[in-house]
Design a protein around this motif. Structure first.
Motif, short mmCIF file in Angstrom:
data_model
loop_
_atom_site.label_atom_id
_atom_site.label_comp_id
_atom_site.label_asym_id
_atom_site.label_seq_id
_atom_site.Cartn_x
_atom_site.Cartn_y
_atom_site.Cartn_z
N SER A 178 54.89 -20.61 -10.52
CA SER A 178 55.08 -19.45 -9.65
C SER A 178 55.25 -18.22 -10.51
CB SER A 178 56.30 -19.65 -8.76
OG SER A 178 56.52 -18.52 -7.95
N PHE A 179 54.16 -17.48 -10.70
CA PHE A 179 54.17 -16.31 -11.56
C PHE A 179 53.90 -15.05 -10.74
CE2 PHE A 179 52.93 -18.91 -15.52
CZ PHE A 179 54.27 -19.00 -15.89
N SER A 180 54.56 -14.94 -9.63
CA SER A 180 54.31 -13.80 -8.75
C SER A 180 54.75 -12.47 -9.36
CB SER A 180 55.01 -14.01 -7.41
OG SER A 180 56.41 -14.13 -7.60
N LYS A 181 55.67 -12.52 -10.36
CA LYS A 181 56.15 -11.28 -10.98
C LYS A 181 55.61 -11.09 -12.40
CE LYS A 181 60.46 -11.00 -8.36
NZ LYS A 181 61.95 -10.88 -8.43
N LEU A 182 54.80 -12.02 -12.87
CA LEU A 182 54.29 -11.93 -14.24
C LEU A 182 53.36 -10.74 -14.40
CD1 LEU A 182 54.49 -13.58 -16.93
CD2 LEU A 182 52.25 -14.52 -16.35
N GLU A 183 53.63 -9.91 -15.40
CA GLU A 183 52.82 -8.72 -15.65
C GLU A 183 51.98 -8.83 -16.92
OE1 GLU A 183 55.38 -5.33 -15.73
OE2 GLU A 183 56.05 -5.58 -13.64
N THR A 184 52.48 -9.54 -17.93
CA THR A 184 51.78 -9.64 -19.21
C THR A 184 51.63 -11.10 -19.61
OG1 THR A 184 52.69 -7.52 -19.95
CG2 THR A 184 51.83 -9.00 -21.65
N LEU A 185 50.37 -11.50 -19.87
CA LEU A 185 50.05 -12.86 -20.31
C LEU A 185 49.23 -12.78 -21.58
CD1 LEU A 185 50.01 -15.93 -19.90
CD2 LEU A 185 47.96 -15.63 -18.47
N ARG A 186 49.77 -13.33 -22.68
CA ARG A 186 49.06 -13.32 -23.96
C ARG A 186 48.63 -14.73 -24.33
NH1 ARG A 186 53.73 -10.19 -25.28
NH2 ARG A 186 53.30 -7.96 -25.14
N LEU A 187 47.31 -14.90 -24.50
CA LEU A 187 46.74 -16.21 -24.84
C LEU A 187 45.80 -16.11 -26.04
CD1 LEU A 187 45.95 -17.51 -21.24
CD2 LEU A 187 47.63 -18.47 -22.82
N GLY A 188 46.01 -15.13 -26.89
CA GLY A 188 45.12 -14.91 -28.02
C GLY A 188 45.21 -16.00 -29.07
N ASN A 189 44.10 -16.16 -29.80
CA ASN A 189 44.04 -17.05 -30.97
C ASN A 189 44.41 -18.50 -30.63
OD1 ASN A 189 43.43 -17.46 -33.67
ND2 ASN A 189 45.52 -17.10 -34.35
N ASN A 190 43.83 -19.03 -29.56
CA ASN A 190 44.07 -20.42 -29.16
C ASN A 190 42.78 -21.24 -29.08
OD1 ASN A 190 46.97 -20.81 -28.68
ND2 ASN A 190 46.73 -19.17 -27.18
N ASN A 191 41.71 -20.75 -29.69
CA ASN A 191 40.43 -21.46 -29.72
C ASN A 191 39.89 -21.76 -28.32
OD1 ASN A 191 38.28 -22.55 -31.23
ND2 ASN A 191 39.07 -24.61 -31.03
N MET A 192 40.15 -20.86 -27.39
CA MET A 192 39.56 -21.00 -26.05
C MET A 192 38.07 -20.71 -26.14
SD MET A 192 42.46 -19.06 -23.75
CE MET A 192 41.54 -19.31 -22.23
N GLN A 193 37.24 -21.54 -25.50
CA GLN A 193 35.80 -21.38 -25.57
C GLN A 193 35.19 -20.82 -24.29
OE1 GLN A 193 34.27 -25.18 -26.84
NE2 GLN A 193 35.15 -24.99 -28.88
N PHE A 194 35.91 -20.89 -23.20
CA PHE A 194 35.37 -20.37 -21.95
C PHE A 194 36.50 -20.07 -20.98
CE2 PHE A 194 35.46 -24.99 -21.87
CZ PHE A 194 36.19 -25.25 -20.73
N VAL A 195 36.22 -19.18 -20.07
CA VAL A 195 37.09 -18.95 -18.91
C VAL A 195 36.30 -19.42 -17.70
CG1 VAL A 195 38.20 -17.22 -17.47
CG2 VAL A 195 38.32 -17.01 -19.95
N ASP A 196 36.64 -20.60 -17.20
CA ASP A 196 35.86 -21.16 -16.09
C ASP A 196 36.43 -20.69 -14.75
OD1 ASP A 196 38.20 -22.57 -15.89
OD2 ASP A 196 37.32 -24.54 -16.25
N ASP A 197 35.77 -21.11 -13.67
CA ASP A 197 36.18 -20.70 -12.33
C ASP A 197 37.62 -21.10 -12.04
OD1 ASP A 197 33.82 -19.50 -11.70
OD2 ASP A 197 32.95 -21.25 -10.71
N ALA A 198 37.99 -22.33 -12.42
CA ALA A 198 39.33 -22.81 -12.13
C ALA A 198 40.39 -21.99 -12.86
CB ALA A 198 39.44 -24.29 -12.51
N PHE A 199 40.10 -21.65 -14.13
CA PHE A 199 41.03 -20.83 -14.89
C PHE A 199 41.14 -19.44 -14.27
CE2 PHE A 199 42.82 -18.43 -18.34
CZ PHE A 199 43.65 -19.33 -19.00
N GLY A 200 39.99 -18.90 -13.86
CA GLY A 200 39.99 -17.59 -13.21
C GLY A 200 40.80 -17.59 -11.93
N LYS A 201 40.70 -18.67 -11.15
CA LYS A 201 41.46 -18.77 -9.91
C LYS A 201 42.95 -18.87 -10.19
CE LYS A 201 37.72 -20.81 -7.18
NZ LYS A 201 37.22 -22.02 -6.49
N ALA A 202 43.32 -19.53 -11.29
CA ALA A 202 44.74 -19.63 -11.67
C ALA A 202 45.30 -18.24 -11.96
CB ALA A 202 44.90 -20.54 -12.87
N LEU A 203 44.49 -17.40 -12.60
CA LEU A 203 44.92 -16.03 -12.87
C LEU A 203 45.05 -15.23 -11.58
CD1 LEU A 203 42.78 -15.14 -16.03
CD2 LEU A 203 45.17 -15.82 -15.96
N CYS A 204 44.24 -15.59 -10.59
CA CYS A 204 44.26 -14.87 -9.32
C CYS A 204 45.60 -15.00 -8.60
CB CYS A 204 43.16 -15.38 -8.40
SG CYS A 204 41.50 -14.92 -8.92
#
Length: 391
Positions: A178-204
């Protein structure tokens, strides 16, 4: 003489006591900056080890703490209720704690109830660790469930990146938080190769999100879903230093839509591997016309090909040309096959001629004689034929 000896002995005892006291103070990695801030710096030594986390830390934590900083340690595991045991009768619940820093500690394991006793936490820093989130045999997803007031989450270089499974696993964690108040999310330098639909929906699901940092990964594909365009508070997405060859149309549309809600919306796309062929035309056109603030867009340069090191924004349509590798390769393959066949046929003919030269010669003579006889018969028939009246 006896008094002098007594003074020496007393001085020696005093020095030994001071030495022990000083050693005890100096060996303690924690410093109470104020009554509300606990500051523990391992300074690269083993002072902040697993024993410290399991046994010593709880004695230093008081209910009135607002900040806890533990960094440069050398421990692998964050146990359940590491910072307070709110489930027990005499446990400590950190209602005043708003900031928890756990940077650069080599953490590999975090338990599901590690952060359960700090309901008002606003800032959590887990950067520069080795979290093996994909190896959690208990299949936890509720690491952050009891942090409803979290505003900032720093996971820069937080994951063990030997396998790509860590991002899939983390996406499942996001979906169940439950991240309804989250304003800043840092995920740099983690060898992520793609942002898929499911990940995008999680950010939504993060209604208050303002800043997303995905820099220094290996992103070659984005899939910011259309629901992401409803993030009306979003101010900046940092995608710098990834491996994008172009930007897909859907992401461009989503970015434009976000800009309609926030005129200061900014995207950082510096440091990509842009492929400047015909597939980048739409992106080049979008760069020239979008109202989204693109940081340093005049510095986006081609990564390879005929336009290597040229600035994308200055390319003309005629210079962005595609040579379809599929067609070219098939044509080239066909030409090669034809040449090989002709060579084989020619070689076979030469071999036949060499091996059967005498027979071919005899055959040719026979054919010539046959033609000669046939012609002779025809001419003789004509010469002996009777003359007609017309003749």
């Amino acid at each position: 003489m006896g008094n002098h000896t007594c003074v020496q002995v007393c001085s020696l005892v005093f020095l030994i006591m001071v030495s022990f006291l000083t050693k005890g103070i100096l060996s303690d990695p924690c410093r109470p900056i104020t009554n509300q801030i606990l500051w523990c710096n391992g300074t690269g030594n083993s002072d902040i080890n697993q024993t410290f986390i399991d046994s010593i830390l709880k004695n230093k934590i008081t209910p009135g703490l607002k900040e806890i900083h533990i960094f440069n340690g050398n421990f692998k595991e964050l146990p359940p209720n590491a910072f307070g045991d709110c489930a027990s009768k005499h446990g400590v619940k950190l209602n005043s704690l708003t900031e928890l820093v756990l940077s650069n500690n080599k953490i590999t394991t975090i338990h599901g109830k590690t952060f359960h006793c700090m309901p008002n936490l606003q800032k959590l820093f887990l950067d520069n660790n080795r979290w093996e989130i994909h190896k959690d045999n208990k299949n936890h997803t509720g690491y952050f469930n009891n942090l409803p007031n979290l505003v900032e989450l720093d996971l820069t270089s937080a994951f063990f990146v030997a396998e790509g499974l860590h991002i899939i696993r983390f996406r499942q964690v996001l979906e169940n938080s439950s991240f309804s108040k989250l304003e800043t999310l840092r995920l740099g330098n983690n060898n992520m190769q793609f942002v898929d639909d499911a990940f995008g929906k999680a950010l939504c699901t993060m209604d208050s999100l303002k800043h997303v940092n995905l820099q220094l990964n290996s992103l070659f594909k984005l899939a910011f879903t259309h629901c992401f365009q409803m993030s009306k508070y979003l101010e900046k997405i940092d995608l710098s230093n990834n491996t994008l060859s172009t930007l897909d149309q859907r992401s461009m549309d989503v970015f434009d839509f976000i800009r309609e809600s926030n005129e200061n919306f900014t995207v950082n796309l510096l440091g990509q591997q842009w492929s400047c062929d015909c597939n980048i035309k739409e992106f080049r056109n979008w760069m020239q016309n979008t109202k989204v603030h693109l940081i340093g867009k005049d510095k986006y340069v081609c990564h390879d090909g005929a336009n290597f090191n040229r600035r994308i924004i200055h390319l003309t349509d005629a210079e962005m040309v595609c040579n379809d590798p599929g067609v070219d390769s098939s044509v080239q393959a066909g030409v090669v096959v034809m040449i090989v066949l002709f060579v084989l046929i020619a070689v076979a003919l030469i071999v036949v001629v060499v091996l059967y030269r005498s027979r071919l010669t005899s055959f040719a003579r026979g054919v010539r004689k046959s033609f000669a006889r046939e012609n002779h018969v025809q001419y003789s028939s004509v010469d002996n034929a009777p003359l007609t009246a017309e003749a």
